[in-house]
Design a protein around this motif. Structure first.
Motif, mmCIF file in Angstrom:
data_model
loop_
_atom_site.group_PDB
_atom_site.id
_atom_site.type_symbol
_atom_site.label_atom_id
_atom_site.label_comp_id
_atom_site.label_asym_id
_atom_site.label_seq_id
_atom_site.Cartn_x
_atom_site.Cartn_y
_atom_site.Cartn_z
ATOM 1 N N ASP A 63 0.822 -1.219 0.000
ATOM 2 C CA ASP A 63 0.000 0.000 0.000
ATOM 3 C C ASP A 63 0.856 1.269 0.000
ATOM 4 N N ALA A 64 2.044 1.187 0.603
ATOM 5 C CA ALA A 64 2.940 2.349 0.659
ATOM 6 C C ALA A 64 3.853 2.416 -0.560
ATOM 7 N N SER A 65 3.632 1.532 -1.549
ATOM 8 C CA SER A 65 4.443 1.477 -2.778
ATOM 9 C C SER A 65 5.918 1.205 -2.483
ATOM 10 N N LEU A 66 6.171 0.374 -1.474
ATOM 11 C CA LEU A 66 7.532 -0.031 -1.150
ATOM 12 C C LEU A 66 7.771 -1.448 -1.661
ATOM 13 N N THR A 67 9.006 -1.855 -1.728
ATOM 14 C CA THR A 67 9.336 -3.231 -2.113
ATOM 15 C C THR A 67 10.015 -3.927 -0.948
ATOM 16 N N SER A 68 9.911 -5.259 -0.934
ATOM 17 C CA SER A 68 10.542 -6.059 0.121
ATOM 18 C C SER A 68 10.915 -7.429 -0.449
ATOM 19 N N PRO A 69 11.926 -7.484 -1.302
ATOM 20 C CA PRO A 69 12.262 -8.744 -1.961
ATOM 21 C C PRO A 69 12.597 -9.870 -0.982
ATOM 22 N N GLU A 70 13.202 -9.534 0.145
ATOM 23 C CA GLU A 70 13.572 -10.557 1.122
ATOM 24 C C GLU A 70 12.353 -11.218 1.752
ATOM 25 N N ALA A 71 11.188 -10.587 1.663
ATOM 26 C CA ALA A 71 9.971 -11.143 2.260
ATOM 27 C C ALA A 71 9.414 -12.314 1.460
ATOM 28 N N GLN A 72 9.952 -12.578 0.276
ATOM 29 C CA GLN A 72 9.474 -13.703 -0.522
ATOM 30 C C GLN A 72 9.733 -15.046 0.163
ATOM 31 N N ILE A 73 10.728 -15.115 1.032
ATOM 32 C CA ILE A 73 11.048 -16.399 1.663
ATOM 33 C C ILE A 73 10.184 -16.682 2.885
ATOM 34 N N PHE A 74 9.413 -15.692 3.343
ATOM 35 C CA PHE A 74 8.595 -15.884 4.531
ATOM 36 C C PHE A 74 7.212 -16.409 4.184
ATOM 37 N N SER A 75 6.756 -17.340 5.002
ATOM 38 C CA SER A 75 5.395 -17.855 4.909
ATOM 39 C C SER A 75 4.932 -18.063 6.347
ATOM 40 N N SER A 76 3.677 -18.322 6.527
ATOM 41 C CA SER A 76 3.175 -18.547 7.895
ATOM 42 C C SER A 76 3.908 -19.694 8.588
ATOM 43 N N PRO A 77 4.112 -20.858 7.938
ATOM 44 C CA PRO A 77 4.850 -21.928 8.608
ATOM 45 C C PRO A 77 6.291 -21.538 8.953
ATOM 46 N N THR A 78 6.937 -20.752 8.089
ATOM 47 C CA THR A 78 8.305 -20.319 8.372
ATOM 48 C C THR A 78 8.335 -19.433 9.612
ATOM 49 N N ILE A 79 7.416 -18.516 9.708
ATOM 50 C CA ILE A 79 7.372 -17.598 10.843
ATOM 51 C C ILE A 79 7.050 -18.352 12.134
ATOM 52 N N VAL A 80 6.080 -19.268 12.091
ATOM 53 C CA VAL A 80 5.728 -20.055 13.280
ATOM 54 C C VAL A 80 6.918 -20.921 13.701
ATOM 55 N N GLY A 81 7.624 -21.511 12.737
ATOM 56 C CA GLY A 81 8.802 -22.313 13.054
ATOM 57 C C GLY A 81 9.883 -21.496 13.729
ATOM 58 N N LEU A 82 10.095 -20.268 13.252
ATOM 59 C CA LEU A 82 11.071 -19.379 13.870
ATOM 60 C C LEU A 82 10.671 -19.064 15.309
ATOM 61 N N LEU A 83 9.415 -18.722 15.522
ATOM 62 C CA LEU A 83 8.947 -18.403 16.875
ATOM 63 C C LEU A 83 9.057 -19.613 17.800
ATOM 64 N N ASN A 84 8.703 -20.814 17.300
ATOM 65 C CA ASN A 84 8.841 -22.026 18.112
ATOM 66 C C ASN A 84 10.296 -22.264 18.494
#
Length: 142
Positions: free
Chosen positions: A25-46
């Motif tokens: 929405d802010a017209s920004l880019t975040s190429p590094e965010a392509q590797i994140f998914s919900s399971p990846t984030i939950v695994g990191l938190l666990n």
């Protein structure tokens, strides 16, 4: 691509990728965010919670190697320092008050960007935990 000879810093990420939501929405880019998914984030938190609770090993989704066969024993009889490949520890430089401890943790963990509301909530919980279980319990709560 050969190892260590990527054509640019984005390697296999699309440089124009924008994470859906506020970033897009802010017209920004975040190429590094392509590797994140919900399971990846939950695994990191666990993994992070496991390291805090039982040290560096494979129990409860941890990042380390399996050091014991019964992970439940950490809750009752095993020592993190002896039965893990490592354990986290923190001793505040000034533990005279909750605000001093929270200030130091805020600097270390958030670069000093902790909001006043969050700081007040953590200080309250720190004081409550310290009164009921001592300094070690309070530090784990903070």
């Amino acid at each position: 691509q050969e190892p260590f000879r990527t054509p640019n810093v984005f390697s296999s990420f699309m440089p124009e990728y924008a994470n859906p939501g506020a970033i897009q929405d802010a017209s920004l880019t975040s190429p590094e965010a392509q590797i994140f998914s919900s399971p990846t984030i939950v695994g990191l938190l666990n993994g992070l919670m496991s390291m805090i609770d039982v040290g560096l090993n494979a129990c409860y989704g941890g990042f380390g190697m399996r050091t014991v066969w019964n992970c439940g024993a950490f809750r009752t009889s095993l020592s993190n320092e002896i039965h893990s490949n490592g354990a986290l520890g923190f001793s505040p430089t000034d533990d005279s008050s909750a605000s001093a401890v929270v200030d130091e943790l805020a600097l270390l963990l958030t670069g000093g960007r902790l909001s006043e509301n969050s700081r007040a909530a953590i200080e309250t919980e720190y004081n409550t935990a310290k009164a009921s279980g001592g300094a070690n319990k309070a530090l784990r709560m903070a």
